[in-house]
Design an enzyme around this catalytic site. Structure first.
Site, PDB file in Angstrom:
ATOM      1  CG  ASP A 167      -0.167   0.098   2.537  1.00  0.00           C
ATOM      2  OD1 ASP A 167       0.868  -0.583   2.683  1.00  0.00           O
ATOM      3  OD2 ASP A 167      -0.591   0.875   3.418  1.00  0.00           O
ATOM      4  CD  GLU A 217       4.341   0.656   6.982  1.00  0.00           C
ATOM      5  OE1 GLU A 217       5.063   0.948   7.946  1.00  0.00           O
ATOM      6  OE2 GLU A 217       4.012   1.503   6.126  1.00  0.00           O
TER       7      GLU A 217
HETATM    8 ZN   LIG Z   1       6.695   2.096   4.031  1.00  0.00          ZN
END
Ligand SMILES: [Zn+2]
Length: 419
Positions: free
Chosen positions: A88, A183
């Site tokens: 992401d 994340e």
């Molecule tokens: Zn990162």
């Protein structure tokens, strides 16, 4: 700057991955927070299959991609090692319609990212550029982030995997790969299935500046302080009213004046108030606690509890409450029990002609959570710069070097006994 055999591979991969919008959403309630992360997950899954990786699997619920590279050691042995990178991108800047382009042989001057809109990146604002004079850079068009965080790492990992699979004569132990979502919104790789992943130790690959590694993060928790007030007409309030906003202000005044993010650096911890919502009837203060040192961290939590107890004694236990929830813990307490993780990493970095550097990270990583879940995971930099914004860029040689570092690292683990 001389191009290695990995130059075209990492360049093509980063550009291809960057064009896929995988932006996370802070407010998304689904897992992952945005479904579009599956677009890249499927692409990576197919790519792993096409280069010949084993046990390739896409978790259709959690959006985690797995793959393995079997040992090439003569006895099929070696100590398994894994790599975890995230798919992401950050919600902090636009993440759709990314138009990556390559500037060859950067001359150290200003870079026009977007002529039409007059968007220019200057080494006056971004001195880190001066470290990459003569190199080829992957850049944005000035209107979006690049997503080199963390797709530069995925490009390096995938290129390493392809290199191993096309060169079975290169010795390495068993290698596990995982590409994870979320994340950037505190996902902490919580849906990584450790059994499926296989390796008992790993590295996350993320972060800026080539050659940096990290084995120390904050300990982190979030505290919520609440007050139930008693509202009566101010004219007749004497001795009766409990103004929740006043109690919250009292609580805030107890926090140490200089132990705040704006006054701290290095290994200094802090309290950080992130939200206050208060009126006469109710008040809520949300704050985060951070400290590298475990004992200091506990003292900070205990200090908040003492503040709450003092106010409870004054206003009644039923009116004042404090709850503290752990977010993540310093990975160092775990990593220190696996000294070979840092020894091998620094050796692989050095063998690749880069000076390893480290400093305590003032944040957490997926590896902080993974380490405490039983998968010790220090971090190696992915080599991107100016992440989370329009001026993000990736020097192609940093990705090439990371491929080399990863290849050497897997070689070192191949030479270790399996357990
Ligand atoms: Zn990162």
């Amino acid at each position: 700057m001389e191009r290695t055999q990995f130059y075209e591979k990492v360049k093509e991969r980063l550009i291809r991955y960057a064009k896929v919008d995988t932006q996370s959403d802070h407010y998304g309630k689904d897992t992952p927070t945005t479904q579009k992360q599956f677009d890249l997950a499927r692409m990576l899954c197919e790519e792993l299959i096409s280069i010949g990786a084993s046990e390739v699997f896409l978790d259709e619920t959690a959006c985690v991609v797995y793959g393995k590279l079997p040992s090439t050691m003569p006895d099929g042995g070696g100590r398994p090692i894994g790599f975890v990178t995230h798919m992401d991108t950050a919600p902090d800047a636009p993440g759709a319609n990314v138009k990556p382009w390559v500037l060859e042989n950067y001359d150290g001057g200003e870079i026009v990212l977007n002529r039409e809109q007059g968007i220019v990146m200057s080494p006056k604002d971004f001195q880190n550029l001066l470290g990459y004079v003569g190199q080829d850079l992957v850049l944005t068009d000035g209107t979006t982030l690049l997503g080199g965080d963390d797709k530069a790492a995925i490009a390096s990992v995938m290129t390493m995997a392809e290199h191993f699979l096309t060169h079975p004569e290169i010795l390495h132990g068993p290698v596990s790969l995982a590409f994870t979502p979320g994340e950037e919104v505190g996902g902490l790789a919580k849906d990584l299935d450790l059994d499926r992943f296989g390796a008992k130790e790993a590295y996350t690959i993320d972060g800026d500046h080539l050659g940096y590694y990290m084995d120390e993060t904050f300990n982190a928790s979030e505290a919520t302080f609440t007050v139930k007030g008693l509202s009566v007409h101010p004219a007749t309030a004497k001795g009766i009213m409990v103004n929740a906003a006043d109690v919250a202000a009292e609580f805030l005044s107890m926090l140490p004046r200089f132990e705040k993010p704006q006054y701290t650096s290095g290994r200094e911890g802090f309290f950080h108030v992130i939200a206050v919502n208060a009126d006469v009837e109710q008040a809520k203060v949300v704050l985060i606690i951070r400290d590298h040192d475990r004992v200091q961290f506990r003292h900070r939590e205990a200090y908040l509890e003492k503040c709450a107890e003092t106010l409870q004694a004054q206003y009644g236990a039923e009116r004042v409450s404090l709850s503290v929830e752990q977010s993540y813990r310093n990975m160092k307490d775990v990593i220190d029990e696996y000294p070979f993780l840092i020894e091998n990493l620094t050796e692989a970095i050095r063998m690749s002609g880069v000076e390893p550097k480290t400093e305590p990270f003032r944040g957490g990583t997926d590896g902080s959570a993974l380490s405490w879940r039983g998968l010790p995971s220090p971090n190696l930099s992915a080599g991107y710069e100016n992440a989370h914004g329009r001026f993000e860029y990736v020097p192609i040689p940093s990705m090439e070097k990371n491929v080399e570092i990863l290849i050497r690292l897997c070689g070192l683990f191949g030479n270790m006994p399996a357990e």
